[in-house]
Design an enzyme around this catalytic site. Structure first.
Site, PDB file in Angstrom:
ATOM      1  N   ARG A 120       0.832  -1.210   0.000  1.00 43.88           N
ATOM      2  CA  ARG A 120       0.000   0.000   0.000  1.00 43.88           C
ATOM      3  C   ARG A 120       0.868   1.262   0.000  1.00 43.88           C
ATOM      4  NH1 ARG A 120      -4.517  -0.482   4.535  1.00 43.88           N
ATOM      5  NH2 ARG A 120      -5.142   1.481   3.564  1.00 43.88           N
ATOM      6  N   SER A 165      -7.844  13.425   3.935  1.00 44.98           N
ATOM      7  CA  SER A 165      -7.399  12.153   4.500  1.00 44.98           C
ATOM      8  C   SER A 165      -7.116  12.329   5.984  1.00 44.98           C
ATOM      9  CB  SER A 165      -6.129  11.659   3.792  1.00 44.98           C
ATOM     10  OG  SER A 165      -5.532  10.596   4.511  1.00 44.98           O
ATOM     11  N   GLN A 167      -5.751  10.159   7.850  1.00 43.37           N
ATOM     12  CA  GLN A 167      -4.452   9.581   8.170  1.00 43.37           C
ATOM     13  C   GLN A 167      -3.325  10.579   7.913  1.00 43.37           C
ATOM     14  OE1 GLN A 167      -4.258   5.924   5.947  1.00 43.37           O
ATOM     15  NE2 GLN A 167      -5.791   4.908   7.200  1.00 43.37           N
ATOM     16  N   ASP A 313     -14.881   4.065   4.156  1.00 42.89           N
ATOM     17  CA  ASP A 313     -14.810   2.683   4.629  1.00 42.89           C
ATOM     18  C   ASP A 313     -16.124   1.934   4.457  1.00 42.89           C
ATOM     19  OD1 ASP A 313     -12.140   2.789   5.315  1.00 42.89           O
ATOM     20  OD2 ASP A 313     -12.520   3.306   7.406  1.00 42.89           O
TER      21      ASP A 313
END
Length: 430
Positions: A120, A165, A167, A313
Site C-alpha cells: 500500500r 485524509s 491519516q 470505509d
C-alpha cells in the site's frame, strides 16, 4: 485460509451493544497515551489483530501496558528507541500515524506490516513529513514499507493537502506537536476528526476554523492522560444496518456507537435511499456517542459524490445496499478506494458482477443497477470490508466468501452476531 457460507435470512430483530469497539479510536488511544504524563486508562479497547499490534508496538517503544477488568492502563516515560521491528500487521492507519508520531522521536525505528500493507502507498504521508525535515526511507523512495525512520527536529509548517485524509492529517498533527513553531494544516473537506477531538481533550492546543484550517501549537509539556471508553465502531455497525435495510421486515438497534458527524455519513446516505433510521445522542469528553435504530424499508437508488472521506470505509457495504435498491446508483470522487486494503473499486465491481448485478466501473467509482442478487463465490483479496459486505449480501441470496480470516483485523465477533440472524458455516479452504 477459511471460507464462509451464509444462507438467506428470514426477518430478524437484533439489539446489541456488542458491535466491535471503534478501530480508529482504539489505535489513537494507544498512540496518544505515549504523549501523556501519568497513566492513561482505556476501556472497551478493540481486541483485534490491528489494534493489538499497535499495543505491542507502544510496548516496544517503552510503554507499560496492563489490562485488568476490561480496562487497559498505559504508562509512558516518553518514546524510547526500539531494537524490535515494529509490525503494524494490516493497518494502514497504524503505519501512517506512527510515521507522524516517530518522526520527532529520539532514535531509529523500522515499521513493517503484512504482505497487503507492504504493497500500500505510503508516500502521501512520508512526502509531507519529509518536507518538514522528517528522515523517512523505504522501498520505492519511501512509498512502500518497510519504512525506516530516524527521528529528529522538525520545522514548523503551513501545509495545504490536496486530499481529505484523516491519516495524512493525523500524521502531520502528531508531527506538529514537536515542531519548532506553530503549524497549520488545511484540507479540501473535513476528514475524520478523532485526532483533533482526542488531543484537545488531553490538553493540546488545536483549533479548526470554518475554512478547515487547523492550527497546532507545539507542546510545552506532556499531555494529560486519557480516560476514555472506546465507543462502538460505526463502520462495523454499518454492516448490520445494511442487513436490516435489505432483509424485509427486519430491524436492528446498535448501542454505544460514536455519532461523530464525520463517521455516520453512510447512515445518512442509507436514509436518503429510504431506510428508516433514528439516532439517540449522549455526550462524553472525547466523542459524541449514542444509539442508532435501523428499520427495513424499500430502497431507492442514490448518487454519492460529496463527503466521500466521511464514508470511504462504508462504501463496499453501501454498494450492497445499492445493488438491492430500485434504479441506478452512482458513486464518484472515490478514487481513494483504489488504495485501501484492496482496490475496492475493482473488487466491488467484480464481486457484484459475479452476483448478477450490472455495474459500470469508473476510475473514481462505479454505477450500480439495482436488481436481483444471485448466490456466488466471492474472493475477498484479504480485505475485511469486502468479506463482510458480501456475507451481508448473502442474507438476500446465500453467498460463499473466500479468505475470511481477514475479518479478525477489525471485527472479531462479526460471525457471532451474523449467526444470530442467519445460518453460517465456516470451514478451512481445501
Amino acid at each position: 485460509m477459511r471460507r464462509a457460507y451464509v444462507q438467506p435470512a428470514k426477518p430478524f430483530h437484533l439489539s446489541t451493544n456488542e458491535i466491535a469497539p471503534d478501530k480508529s479510536i482504539s489505535h489513537r488511544s494507544a498512540m496518544f497515551a505515549m504523549l501523556a504524563e501519568g497513566t492513561s486508562e482505556v476501556e472497551n479497547f478493540l481486541h483485534a489483530e490491528d489494534t493489538l499490534n499497535t499495543l505491542q508496538i507502544i510496548q516496544h517503544l517503552g510503554a507499560e501496558v496492563k489490562e485488568e477488568n476490561g480496562v487497559i492502563s498505559i504508562r509512558s516515560r516518553g518514546i524510547e528507541e526500539s531494537f524490535e521491528i515494529l509490525d503494524c500487521g494490516n493497518s494502514g492507519t497504524g503505519m501512517r500515524l506512527f510515521c507522524g508520531l516517530l518522526s520527532s522521536a529520539n532514535g531509529h525505528f523500522v515499521l513493517t506490516g503484512d504482505k497487503y500493507l507492504r504493497s500500500r502507498p505510503m508516500k502521501r504521508v512520508t512526502q509531507p513529513l519529509q518536507s518538514i525535515g522528517a528522515k523517512i526511507d523505504g522501498r520505492k523512495n519511501g512509498d512502500l514499507a518497510p519504512l525506516c525512520i530516524r527521528g529528529g527536529e522538525l520545522s514548523a509548517f503551513h501545509y495545504e493537502s490536496k486530499i481529505a485524509s484523516a491519516q495524512v492529517k493525523s500524521a502531520m498533527i502528531l508531527a506538529a506537536l514537536h515542531a519548532d513553531g506553530v503549524c497549520s494544516y488545511k484540507e479540501p473537506e473535513l476528514s475524520r476528526d478523532h485526532t483533533e477531538r482526542m488531543l484537545r481533550g488531553m490538553g493540546a492546543e488545536i483549533e479548526t476554523n470554518e475554512e478547515l484550517l487547523t492550527t497546532i501549537k507545539p507542546l510545552q509539556k506532556p499531555l494529560q492522560p486519557l480516560h476514555i471508553r472506546v465507543p462502538a465502531d460505526p463502520s462495523s455497525a454499518f454492516f448490520f444496518a445494511v442487513a436490516a435495510a435489505i432483509v424485509e421486515g427486519s430491524d436492528v438497534v446498535l448501542e454505544g456507537v460514536t455519532l461523530n458527524p464525520t463517521r455516520i455519513e453512510a447512515f445518512h446516505v442509507l436514509e436518503q435511499m429510504g431506510a428508516d433510521i433514528t439516532y439517540t445522542l449522549d455526550e462524553n469528553k472525547y466523542e459524541p456517542v449514542g444509539t442508532i435504530h435501523v428499520r427495513y424499508a424499500p430502497l431507492e437508488a442514490v448518487e454519492v459524490s460529496e463527503k466521500i472521506s466521511w464514508l470511504i470505509d462504508e462504501l463496499p457495504a453501501l454498494a450492497v445496499a445499492m445493488a438491492c435498491a430500485k434504479g441506478r446508483s452512482v458513486v464518484r470522487n472515490a478514487k481513494e478506494l483504489r488504495v485501501k486494503e484492496s482496490d475496492r473499486i475493482a473488487t466491488v465491481v467484480t464481486a457484484l458482477r459475479a452476483c448478477g448485478i450490472e455495474v459500470e466501473e469508473f476510475e473514481d467509482g462505479y454505477a450500480i443497477e439495482g436488481g436481483k442478487l444471485h448466490s456466488a463465490k466471492i474472493e475477498s483479496h484479504g480485505d475485511h470490508r469486502i468479506a463482510m459486505s458480501f456475507l451481508i449480501a448473502g442474507l438476500r441470496c446465500g453467498m460463499e466468501v473466500l479468505d475470511v480470516e481477514c475479518i479478525n483485523t477489525s471485527f472479531p465477533n462479526f460471525f457471532e452476531l451474523l449467526q444470530r440472524i442467519a445460518s453460517v458455516v465456516i470451514e478451512e479452504e481445501a
